[in-house]
Design a protein around this motif. Structure first.
Motif: not given
Length: 85
Positions: A65-85
């Motif tokens: 689904t496009d929805s699951e692909a979007v979630l994965c893209a958002i989480l990959n972007a967050l992980k790439a930008e911020f190494k920790e919370l």
């Protein structure tokens, strides 16, 4: 129950989608279409968000689904930008 606009009707395509990042469960559900992430676009051709590079991809969709692909893209972007919370 699933009304499919993109992706097949199957258990792996049922909302909500959930992934863990930084010990937090992130949940996403979406109604509608996101053309750049739908099942007609190969995974490797989908856009990378933010500072994500191919080497940063940690999350991949299980279903198609496009929805699951979007979630994965958002989480990959967050992980790439911020190494920790």
């Amino acid at each position: 129950i699933r009304y499919a606009t993109t992706g097949s009707v199957s258990l792996e395509n049922v909302h909500p989608f959930t992934r863990e990042l930084w010990g937090i469960q992130w949940t996403f559900a979406h109604n509608g279409q996101v053309p750049k992430f739908d099942d007609s676009v190969r995974l490797e051709d989908q856009p990378l968000l933010g500072r994500t590079t191919v080497d940063d991809i940690h999350y991949n969709p299980v279903g198609d689904t496009d929805s699951e692909a979007v979630l994965c893209a958002i989480l990959n972007a967050l992980k790439a930008e911020f190494k920790e919370l």
